[in-house]
Design an enzyme around this catalytic site. Structure first.
Site, PDB file in Angstrom:
ATOM      1  N   GLY A   1      -4.321   1.297  -4.873  1.00  0.00           N
ATOM      2  CA  GLY A   1      -4.878   1.041  -6.200  1.00  0.00           C
ATOM      3  C   GLY A   1      -6.115   0.163  -6.088  1.00  0.00           C
TER       4      GLY A   1
ATOM      5  CB  SER B   1      -5.830   2.975  -0.055  1.00  0.00           C
ATOM      6  OG  SER B   1      -6.964   3.170  -0.870  1.00  0.00           O
ATOM      7  CD1 TRP B   2      -4.317  -2.630  -3.858  1.00  0.00           C
ATOM      8  CD2 TRP B   2      -6.154  -3.724  -3.218  1.00  0.00           C
ATOM      9  NE1 TRP B   2      -4.139  -3.957  -4.184  1.00  0.00           N
ATOM     10  CE2 TRP B   2      -5.261  -4.656  -3.805  1.00  0.00           C
ATOM     11  CE3 TRP B   2      -7.372  -4.191  -2.729  1.00  0.00           C
ATOM     12  CZ2 TRP B   2      -5.544  -6.009  -3.926  1.00  0.00           C
ATOM     13  CZ3 TRP B   2      -7.670  -5.549  -2.845  1.00  0.00           C
ATOM     14  CH2 TRP B   2      -6.761  -6.434  -3.439  1.00  0.00           C
TER      15      TRP B   2
ATOM     16  CG  ASP C   1     -10.392   8.174   3.401  1.00  0.00           C
ATOM     17  OD1 ASP C   1     -10.871   8.272   2.261  1.00  0.00           O
ATOM     18  OD2 ASP C   1      -9.491   7.368   3.686  1.00  0.00           O
TER      19      ASP C   1
ATOM     20  CG  HIS D   1      -7.839   7.942   0.599  1.00  0.00           C
ATOM     21  ND1 HIS D   1      -8.295   6.857   1.308  1.00  0.00           N
ATOM     22  CD2 HIS D   1      -7.110   7.437  -0.441  1.00  0.00           C
ATOM     23  CE1 HIS D   1      -7.884   5.742   0.734  1.00  0.00           C
ATOM     24  NE2 HIS D   1      -7.154   6.064  -0.321  1.00  0.00           N
TER      25      HIS D   1
END
Length: 317
Positions: A43, A110-111, A267, A294
């Site tokens: 996120g 990711s985040w 990605d 991703h």
């Protein structure tokens, strides 16, 4: 190739008040006496999915997962007050202490990889292993890459960008994050939801290796779309509450922690250069570039992630 472990359900859930505003949803899965691991979702604002439990051997891991502030089952929904990277780092420590865990593996994509690095660099003595996917170092070029016309991603997915851009009047397109933020922070619920769905179309449809411009890409639940879009815009416009190059600068603090880094070659959300730069600064880490986009669900990424968690269980169990 390794696959995800079978579906499991939590054996215990918690609600933990972390301040006067925020109440976190936390769940534990697997073996209560197993190797502790904390899963950090992406996120920000995306919340947990059931498949997140499946990267770990449930016979050998005590799997801790939680919805970050404003996301998923944590309350208040989409709340951005007292919601920064450093609030979340403190929350991870609060959860660890609440559960009586001394040290644990930290897993994030990711985040979640950003947050995992920030946490481990603040608390290396509590971190016995890192598994990182889809590296995002929160540097200004990375923010521009996916969020501005001249960044790069828009040149790869021009059809999708055109739809995303069309939601914003021409005179506001010089700063798309701020333009979207004004709508996502509107007092009008319809305006907020429409902006969130447009944001979700751009991001949600850009995760896979094989891209279909006709794929809607919206997060299925409008409220999830809202929490993701609001949190991401809030964090992006504040540089993720990190100093430029902070996570690379502070690699020395975690250099001796066993770590695996995996990144999809194609990605588009988080370009592979971020992972390359991290691995160059941290040659002790086990670094994999695989044929993937991703998404954490890409088979090549799943293979490396599950192999990495199994290796840590072999090491510590």
């Amino acid at each position: 190739m390794r696959e995800l472990y079978p579906e499991i359900e939590p054996y215990r859930t918690h609600r933990i008040a972390v301040d006067e505003i925020h109440d976190l949803y936390v769940e534990e899965c697997g073996n209560p006496d197993g190797l502790p691991v904390v899963f950090l979702h992406g996120g920000p604002g995306a919340g947990l999915s059931a498949y997140h439990r499946r990267f770990f051997d449930p016979e050998r891991y005590r799997i801790v997962l939680f919805d970050q502030r404003g996301a998923g089952k944590s309350t208040p929904h989409a709340e951005l007050r007292n919601n920064t990277t450093w609030h979340l780092v403190a929350d991870i420590e609060t959860i660890r202490e609440h559960l009586g865990i001394e040290r644990w593996v930290v897993f994030g994509g990711s985040w979640g990889s950003t947050l995992a690095l920030a946490y481990a660099q603040q608390h290396p003595e509590r971190t016995i292993g890192l598994v990182l996917r889809g590296i995002f170092l929160a540097r200004p070029p990375e923010l521009r890459w996916f969020n501005e016309l001249d960044g790069g991603a828009a040149w790869i997915f021009p059809e999708r960008w055109a739809t995303y851009e069309s939601h914003i009047p021409m005179e506001e397109r010089d700063n798309m994050i701020e333009a979207y933020w004004r709508r996502l922070d509107s007092d009008d619920e319809a305006v907020r939801l429409a902006a969130a769905q447009a944001w979700g179309y751009w991001e949600g449809g850009s995760t896979t290796l094989l891209h279909d411009p006709a794929e809607p890409g919206n997060f299925e639940d409008p409220q999830v779309a809202l929490s993701v879009a609001r949190a991401e815009a809030h964090y992006f416009r504040h540089g993720m509450f990190l100093e430029p190059d902070q996570l690379l600068r502070d690699v020395e603090r975690i250099r001796r922690i066993p770590a695996t880094i995996v990144h999809g070659r194609y990605d588009i959300i988080c370009p592979v250069k971020s992972a390359h730069d991290l691995a160059s600064a941290w040659p002790e880490a086990d670094f994999h570039i695989v044929l993937a986009g991703h998404s954490a669900a890409d088979p090549a990424i799943v293979d490396v992630l599950v192999s990495a968690t199994d290796a840590l269980a072999d090491r510590y169990c």
